[in-house]
Design a protein around this motif. Structure first.
Motif: not given
Length: 593
Positions: A552, A395, A484, A392, A481
């Motif tokens: 993100p 990002n 997400w 993440s 990440q």
């Protein structure tokens, strides 16, 4: 004492101006390791904690030096460990030469210890060139060709040398039948320019366009002045693929930033609304972020004809060096007097950076991860090198870091492997020991291998005139990440057993190595911590505790993604409600700044 094959290898590396070899010892390369001792450690043997890290360090060195990186590993498991880093080099088109030991010839085929079919192992990753040297006379041509191929093809190559061959007396190839000579090291890169007629066709397309967009990748790095001139003449905006993030500075008013899932709204709208597209040195794979098929006429420039016309239905394909091709194209371009398209782009860019600041300042528990990169961006020296890991945190590197001056940055772009950030930083320090380096690393990647490579940083810091090597850890105890992606792409709630990480005090480990160690727990401490790290006289670890529930969210999040997140919350995501709340706050900072 007679010169051995191991001695000759090191001499040939020096002839190729190799200053360091990233490696890890083992009895499969004893003949080469002994040669390092006899040669006074020239080139320097840089010992990593793991062969995979040696390969990543070679990739990082190659990316930031524009010279081949060299890594060295023993037979069997050592060679196997190189693979991930070599695949990173292959997919990002980076020249790396791997020298690998092998079981003695007398034991081959006998299921001997650490005997692995290395030619089969490296066949794909070193598909451009790999060879096993079984007699000394092969060596000059094999080693030279590995370097020349790595440079010419921008790819990893492999030279496999059995350990008994390494210890033999070196014999040059004879001037006889069935021997192959070689020439002195060196390779002049060709300057390729497309035929004039094709350049004229490209100019016609660009001159006819009213809303021109340019997409640049790492292949445009040596054509920055020409890209700027083309953008000025055509009134274009310039979006950047992630590997090309450092090609143009973000303080240019028409540079819209990164493109794709990690990209910016101005880049998304630039591609959505343009009627003409010029792609320069980029193999950006996500065609859904390019104009709709048939909506834009397109021209592509790439030095490799195998990578051209494969991402978008381009009308004119120019196979050539970006610098030379653009120089030939520029005199044929007419300056567009209508600047309304450019004016819109520049207004969108100003608004976007204002949005990024507002989003970075959104409150979080305890620290908004966007603010970590925002505060770095405010303070980054113009000669800073930034490496980013996969997660993440990528990002925020892609969206929040503003490149300027001579800043450089890179990451594992195509393989997107975790664990490359810290070894990349080490490779960058050996490429530019007089420049500061920052690695932006998630705590998952840090636990995977970054912690061990802090030992390497501590060991070699005295070799760097500028010792500033800052490892910034995004400490949120979550493989964020993937969390997400579970929510946004699969509509699945966070699975705690796979996603939650053990809590580790990264700063305490750094302090035990004698590095500067800074724990950051509050937003107000973040800026001063960056000031201290960037002004330090030694490497630093910033252990920043940040909020795992700041999602993100792409600036162009789709309805399907929002639907998936909602489904994840309804399925009982343990942090779903708070994640939705933080996501709404972040999105409102974009829509209602």
């Amino acid at each position: 004492m007679a010169e051995t094959v191991g001695d000759y290898i090191l001499q040939r590396l020096r002839d190729w101006h190799v200053d360091q070899v990233f490696g890890y010892p083992g009895d499969g390369i004893n003949g080469i390791v002994a040669a390092f001792g006899k040669a006074g450690n020239r080139p320097r043997f840089v010992q990593s904690r793991h062969e995979e890290m040696s390969a990543f360090q070679a990739v990082g060195y190659a990316k930031f030096s524009d010279s081949p990186g060299v890594c060295l590993a023993t037979s069997g498991p050592g060679a196997v460990h190189l693979l991930n880093g070599l695949y990173d080099a292959k997919l990002d088109h980076v020249p790396v030469v791997a020298i690998v030991g092998q079981t003695a010839r007398t034991a081959r085929g006998g299921s001997y210890q650490q005997e692995v079919d290395l030619q089969a192992l490296v066949k794909d990753v070193a598909s451009e060139y790999s060879v096993e040297v079984t007699v000394a006379e092969q060596l000059p041509n094999a080693l030279d060709r590995a370097f020349r191929t790595a440079i010419a093809r921008s790819a990893p190559t492999a030279v496999i040398i059995p350990n008994d061959v390494q210890e033999e007396a070196y014999q040059p190839p004879k001037h006889e039948f069935k021997y192959v000579p070689s020439s002195r090291p060196g390779l002049a890169s060709p300057v390729l320019t497309p035929p004039p007629g094709e350049i004229e066709r490209a100019a016609e397309v660009l001159n006819a366009g009213q809303k021109v967009a340019i997409l640049i990748g790492q292949g445009a790095r040596h054509a920055t002045a020409e890209v700027r001139q083309v953008a000025e003449l055509t009134g274009a905006g310039v979006a950047k693929a992630l590997l090309g993030k450092d090609v143009l500075a973000d303080d240019l008013p028409y540079v819209t930033g990164s493109i794709g899932l990690l990209g910016t709204r101005p880049s998304y709208e630039l591609m959505r609304d343009c009627d003409t597209l010029l792609i320069i040195g980029s193999n950006f794979p996500y065609s859904q972020f390019l104009p709709e098929y048939g909506k834009a006429r397109a021209v592509q420039i790439d030095v490799d004809g195998t990578r051209i016309g494969m991402r978008y239905p381009t009308e004119v394909n120019l196979v050539g060096d970006s610098h030379a091709t653009l120089r030939a194209l520029l005199p044929l371009l007419r300056r567009k007097d209508d600047r309304s398209w450019r004016d819109k782009i520049e207004k969108d860019v100003v608004a976007w950076w204002r949005t990024m600041e507002h989003q970075a300042m959104v409150t979080a528990d305890p620290i908004n991860p966007m603010r970590i990169v925002h505060e770095l961006s405010l303070r980054a020296p113009d000669n800073l090198i930034v490496t980013a890991d996969s997660g993440s945190s990528t990002n925020w590197y892609a969206r929040n870091l503003r490149m300027r001056g001579r800043m450089r940055g890179s990451l594992s772009g195509t393989l997107a492997t975790m664990g490359a950030g810290v070894p990349y930083a080490i490779g960058a320090k050996f490429a530019h020991p007089d420049r500061p380096v920052v690695a932006l690393v998630g705590d998952g990647a840090m636990q995977m291998n970054g912690l061990a490579e802090l030992i390497t940083i501590a060991r070699y810091q005295d070799l760097w005139p500028d010792r500033r090597c800052v490892v910034c850890v995004f400490h949120n105890n979550d493989l964020n990440q993937v969390t997400w992606e579970l929510r946004a792409m699969g509509g699945a709630p966070k699975f705690e057993e796979s996603q939650t990480l053990p809590d580790v005090n990264y700063a305490a480990f750094a302090a035990s190595l004698g590095l500067l160690a800074l724990n950051v727990d509050t937003p107000d401490d973040l800026g001063p911590a960056w000031d201290q790290a960037l002004g330090a006289d030694r490497p630093t670890v910033l252990d920043v505790r940040c909020d795992a529930e700041i999602p993100p969210i792409p600036p162009h999040a789709t309805a399907e993604q929002l639907k998936s997140v909602t489904e994840a919350i309804l399925k009982g995501d343990p942090k779903g409600a708070r994640m939705a709340y933080e996501g709404i706050k972040t999105k409102l900072a974009e829509l209602l700044p």
